[in-house]
Design a protein around this motif. Structure first.
Motif, mmCIF file in Angstrom:
data_model
loop_
_atom_site.group_PDB
_atom_site.id
_atom_site.type_symbol
_atom_site.label_atom_id
_atom_site.label_comp_id
_atom_site.label_asym_id
_atom_site.label_seq_id
_atom_site.Cartn_x
_atom_site.Cartn_y
_atom_site.Cartn_z
ATOM 1 N N ASP A 45 -16.516 -0.657 12.775
ATOM 2 C CA ASP A 45 -15.456 -1.667 12.888
ATOM 3 C C ASP A 45 -14.397 -1.564 11.787
ATOM 4 O OD1 ASP A 45 -16.323 -2.779 15.245
ATOM 5 O OD2 ASP A 45 -17.399 -4.426 14.300
ATOM 6 N N TRP A 46 -14.121 -0.380 11.308
ATOM 7 C CA TRP A 46 -13.062 -0.173 10.324
ATOM 8 C C TRP A 46 -11.854 0.478 10.990
ATOM 9 C CZ3 TRP A 46 -12.548 -1.957 5.484
ATOM 10 C CH2 TRP A 46 -13.673 -2.520 4.899
ATOM 11 N N PHE A 47 -10.654 0.077 10.536
ATOM 12 C CA PHE A 47 -9.404 0.570 11.093
ATOM 13 C C PHE A 47 -8.498 1.064 9.978
ATOM 14 C CE2 PHE A 47 -11.065 -2.652 13.897
ATOM 15 C CZ PHE A 47 -10.941 -2.073 15.142
ATOM 16 N N LEU A 48 -7.729 2.080 10.286
ATOM 17 C CA LEU A 48 -6.703 2.581 9.389
ATOM 18 C C LEU A 48 -5.367 2.076 9.917
ATOM 19 C CD1 LEU A 48 -6.078 4.434 6.951
ATOM 20 C CD2 LEU A 48 -5.628 6.249 8.638
ATOM 21 N N VAL A 49 -4.686 1.261 9.129
ATOM 22 C CA VAL A 49 -3.387 0.705 9.519
ATOM 23 C C VAL A 49 -2.292 1.644 9.067
ATOM 24 C CG1 VAL A 49 -1.839 -1.278 9.310
ATOM 25 C CG2 VAL A 49 -4.310 -1.644 9.348
ATOM 26 N N VAL A 50 -1.350 1.940 9.972
ATOM 27 C CA VAL A 50 -0.272 2.888 9.687
ATOM 28 C C VAL A 50 1.056 2.325 10.159
ATOM 29 C CG1 VAL A 50 -1.798 4.899 9.875
ATOM 30 C CG2 VAL A 50 -0.558 4.103 11.887
ATOM 31 N N ARG A 51 2.120 2.966 9.672
ATOM 32 C CA ARG A 51 3.455 2.657 10.172
ATOM 33 C C ARG A 51 4.031 3.930 10.775
ATOM 34 N NH1 ARG A 51 8.896 0.083 7.474
ATOM 35 N NH2 ARG A 51 9.912 -0.145 9.480
ATOM 36 N N LYS A 52 4.655 3.788 11.928
ATOM 37 C CA LYS A 52 5.251 4.933 12.600
ATOM 38 C C LYS A 52 6.367 5.502 11.745
ATOM 39 C CE LYS A 52 7.549 6.107 16.921
ATOM 40 N NZ LYS A 52 8.080 5.553 18.163
ATOM 41 N N LYS A 53 6.359 6.799 11.603
ATOM 42 C CA LYS A 53 7.411 7.451 10.831
ATOM 43 C C LYS A 53 8.705 7.424 11.614
ATOM 44 C CE LYS A 53 4.321 10.442 8.317
ATOM 45 N NZ LYS A 53 3.098 10.959 8.815
ATOM 46 N N SER A 111 0.835 -1.199 0.000
ATOM 47 C CA SER A 111 0.000 0.000 0.000
ATOM 48 C C SER A 111 0.871 1.252 0.000
ATOM 49 C CB SER A 111 -0.928 -0.004 1.211
ATOM 50 O OG SER A 111 -0.172 0.155 2.389
ATOM 51 N N GLU A 112 0.231 2.381 -0.079
ATOM 52 C CA GLU A 112 0.926 3.669 -0.164
ATOM 53 C C GLU A 112 1.116 4.325 1.209
ATOM 54 O OE1 GLU A 112 2.168 5.195 -2.958
ATOM 55 O OE2 GLU A 112 1.699 3.327 -3.989
ATOM 56 N N GLY A 113 1.307 3.571 2.252
ATOM 57 C CA GLY A 113 1.561 4.149 3.577
ATOM 58 C C GLY A 113 0.462 3.933 4.590
ATOM 59 N N THR A 114 -0.777 3.791 4.125
ATOM 60 C CA THR A 114 -1.894 3.469 5.012
ATOM 61 C C THR A 114 -2.779 2.437 4.321
ATOM 62 O OG1 THR A 114 -3.303 5.244 4.175
ATOM 63 C CG2 THR A 114 -1.919 5.767 6.086
ATOM 64 N N PHE A 115 -3.576 1.763 5.136
ATOM 65 C CA PHE A 115 -4.456 0.737 4.592
ATOM 66 C C PHE A 115 -5.702 0.664 5.462
ATOM 67 C CE2 PHE A 115 -5.950 -3.661 4.078
ATOM 68 C CZ PHE A 115 -5.964 -3.758 2.696
ATOM 69 N N LYS A 116 -6.858 0.557 4.834
ATOM 70 C CA LYS A 116 -8.117 0.469 5.557
ATOM 71 C C LYS A 116 -8.563 -0.996 5.610
ATOM 72 C CE LYS A 116 -12.628 2.739 5.611
ATOM 73 N NZ LYS A 116 -13.527 3.631 4.891
ATOM 74 N N VAL A 117 -8.894 -1.476 6.808
ATOM 75 C CA VAL A 117 -9.268 -2.882 6.993
ATOM 76 C C VAL A 117 -10.363 -2.967 8.055
ATOM 77 C CG1 VAL A 117 -7.478 -3.323 8.731
ATOM 78 C CG2 VAL A 117 -8.328 -5.213 7.345
#
Length: 124
Positions: free
Chosen positions: A114-122, A65-71
């Motif tokens: 019940d939707w979440f935005l998945v991220v990675r810490k910068k 993905s481009e940095g975030t993902f919705k799941v």
């Protein structure tokens, strides 16, 4: 004088040598101590494994993905994600609470959906 024969704490063999000796050899001493530590550290090991699995699931979702993902919650649970295990929280300026497993985290978008935005810490 009669001396009581001492037995190895691990294997039960008769011990030869010093009066304060507790084990017949180094292998029995190591096995005995490892067995004690295994019981004490079992819960810690299970929690660490759950944290690693949670991180791995989030990492895999973000891989292409481009940095975030919705799941949604159902997908995370299908993958084996355990919501009760996380390393820390981060609250941004808007008051949004991100829940992290090491460097990967998620933001609950709407409690009713019940939707979440998945991220990675910068880094940095």
């Amino acid at each position: 004088m009669y001396y009581e024969k001492k037995q190895c704490l691990y294997c039960g063999q008769v011990i030869q040598g010093r009066a304060d000796k507790k084990f017949c050899d180094d292998q029995c001493r190591n096995n005995y101590n490892n067995q004690l530590k295994a019981v004490k550290n079992n819960e810690i090991r299970n929690i660490n494994n759950a944290l690693k699995k949670n991180r791995s699931i989030l990492e895999e979702l973000l891989r292409n993905s481009e940095g975030t993902f919705k799941v949604n919650r159902e997908k995370l649970l299908e993958e084996g994600f355990q919501f009760k295990y996380h390393t820390h929280h981060y609250v941004n300026k808007k008051g949004n609470v991100y829940v992290y497993c090491y460097d990967y985290g998620y933001l609950e978008l709407d409690q009713s959906s019940d939707w979440f935005l998945v991220v990675r810490k910068k880094s940095g």
